[in-house]
Write a protein that holds these residues in place. Structure first.
Motif, PDB file in Angstrom:
ATOM      1  N   PRO A  17      -8.351   6.766   3.991  1.00  0.00           N
ATOM      2  CA  PRO A  17      -8.077   5.778   2.913  1.00  0.00           C
ATOM      3  C   PRO A  17      -9.031   4.627   3.754  1.00  0.00           C
ATOM      4  CG  PRO A  17      -6.246   5.663   4.566  1.00  0.00           C
ATOM      5  CD  PRO A  17      -6.747   6.994   4.598  1.00  0.00           C
ATOM      6  N   ASN A  64      -1.119   4.981  -1.200  1.00  0.00           N
ATOM      7  CA  ASN A  64      -1.335   5.452  -0.039  1.00  0.00           C
ATOM      8  C   ASN A  64      -0.345   6.079   0.405  1.00  0.00           C
ATOM      9  OD1 ASN A  64      -3.311   5.972   2.100  1.00  0.00           O
ATOM     10  ND2 ASN A  64      -2.542   4.397   2.801  1.00  0.00           N
ATOM     11  N   LEU A  77      -9.632   5.222  -1.139  1.00  0.00           N
ATOM     12  CA  LEU A  77      -9.943   6.493  -0.423  1.00  0.00           C
ATOM     13  C   LEU A  77     -11.613   6.958  -0.269  1.00  0.00           C
ATOM     14  CD1 LEU A  77      -6.751   8.633  -1.799  1.00  0.00           C
ATOM     15  CD2 LEU A  77      -7.071   7.048   0.351  1.00  0.00           C
ATOM     16  N   ASP A  98       0.473  -0.687   0.256  1.00  0.00           N
ATOM     17  CA  ASP A  98       0.267   0.219  -0.083  1.00  0.00           C
ATOM     18  C   ASP A  98       0.900   0.865   0.238  1.00  0.00           C
ATOM     19  OD1 ASP A  98      -2.514  -0.621   0.103  1.00  0.00           O
ATOM     20  OD2 ASP A  98      -2.375  -1.874   2.025  1.00  0.00           O
TER      21      ASP A  98
END
Length: 402
Positions: free
Chosen positions: A394, A300, A388, A296
């Motif tokens: 997130p 992110n 998101l 991630d």
């Protein structure tokens, strides 16, 4: 008479026999001195009316012992069959029925022949369906969930130093992406070798990654590359690369000095997606597809934070992605955790690693090989694992120690 004899007399409809030790009145009720049962209808030959099976049984409750007298026949009692207390004035009573029990649909797990455990009492013991929940069970003849149309594999490179945090943030120095097209072969159909492949890629694609494998009868689904994007990015907060970063990624200082900044690269990337009909003029997703990364941290942890720090809007198409290291992806398919780094995981699934590690485009190509092998061996990419919200926060399952 003892309490047992009182009970037996009431249950067997026989008169109470005299006893040498008469029982004392249990309550201060002067209306009756002995528990007696008086039935209004003395003519036993008169048949009782037939009972409607759908009707509820009436009930009256003793005010002293709170015993419920349920049934048509017990509505004729003028005294409680347990304590002998006179029944309240019948004319003032309101008809009452027992609470209607909710009927539960019989399930295959709860067969009527199965003996109910005494530990549950009057409660229905939970069935296997209750424990499992309301989720639908997939059966052998059910159609499988549809595959995503495309998966855009990405693997960024960013500024870093050896055990030293980059201040104020890490910045992307290489921005690559590979578009994988996912296709299902119709079950029972013969392999189709007359496919038409239109490749619109500004970056050359590996031959073993962009050729469909539907000629193989064993493969019912495939994922192959149709386009790729790659460019270096110029960092602004730390424009000079560290020695550690150059040795790790092989990205030189001249590569980033002549590269555009992240704002320009992001516009170029969106235009490339528009040429593939994946996003519209508002940079929103068209069709059923999403990004895929090895963890991630790419979207992110790096891209989102850098754009937020530099007051640049994140394109709406980045609202969801697949973390291939997620337990519901790699571990679910291969039955083990993805350990040992990207290269070791690529080789562990039977693919061949090509190129130098920690080059963003090379890592993206090799990550795409994992996607392809998973699709060919039966895994179905149908939904993202992270995303998101509209406010930028997130959501989704986070990989441990990510």
């Amino acid at each position: 008479a003892t309490l047992t004899s009182l009970w037996n007399c009431a249950r067997q409809d026989i008169p109470l026999q005299n006893s040498s030790s008469p029982s004392q009145p249990r309550h201060d009720d002067t209306s009756t001195s002995k528990p007696e049962r008086i039935i209004a209808h003395t003519n036993n030959d008169t048949p009782l009316p037939k009972k409607n099976p759908d009707a509820e049984d009436p009930i009256w409750t003793c005010n002293i012992c709170t015993f419920d007298h349920v049934g048509e026949s017990k509505q004729l009692y003028l005294a409680c069959e347990i304590c002998g207390t006179s029944r309240p004035d019948i004319s003032k009573e309101k008809p009452r029925h027992p609470a209607k029990r909710r009927s539960h649909p019989q399930t295959p797990e709860a067969s009527p022949s199965k003996k109910q455990s005494a530990a549950w009492g009057t409660l229905r013991p939970p069935s296997d369906r209750d424990v499992q929940g309301p989720h639908k069970r997939h059966k052998g003849l059910d159609a499988p969930s549809p595959l995503l149309d495309y998966i855009v594999v990405m693997d960024f490179e960013w500024t870093a130093d050896d055990k030293v945090k980059m201040e104020p943030i890490s910045e992307i120095t290489q921005f690559p992406a590979v578009v994988m097209k996912l296709e299902d072969r119709k079950w029972g159909a013969e392999p189709d070798t007359s496919y038409e492949l239109s490749i619109r890629s500004p970056v050359p694609l590996p031959a073993d990654l962009c050729t469909p494998c539907f000629s193989n009868r064993i493969v019912n689904a495939d994922a192959y590359a149709i386009s790729a994007f790659d460019t270096f990015v110029k960092p602004t907060f730390n424009p000079t690369l560290t020695k550690f970063s150059i040795e790790l990624t092989a990205i030189t200082q001249s590569d980033v000095d002549t590269a555009p900044p992240i704002r320009v690269v992001l516009n170029q990337f969106v235009q490339w997606l528009q040429s593939l009909d994946l996003v519209d003029s508002d940079r929103k997703r068209i069709g059923n597809w999403c990004f895929a990364t090895w963890g991630d941290v790419d979207i992110n942890g790096t891209l989102r934070k850098e754009l937020e720090f530099k007051s640049i809007d994140l394109p709406p198409c980045f609202d969801r992605w697949i973390n291939l290291k997620n337990d519901s992806i790699f571990k679910k398919h291969y039955g083990r955790q993805p350990r040992g780094g990207l290269r070791k995981c690529v080789e562990s699934v039977g693919a061949t690693w090509d190129g130098r590690a920690h080059n963003g485009l090379i890592d993206s190509f090799n990550t795409a090989k994992i996607v392809r092998l998973m699709v060919q061996t039966g895994f179905r990419f149908t939904r993202p694992t992270r995303g998101l919200h509209r406010n930028g926060d997130p959501f989704g399952q986070k990989k441990r120690n990510e």
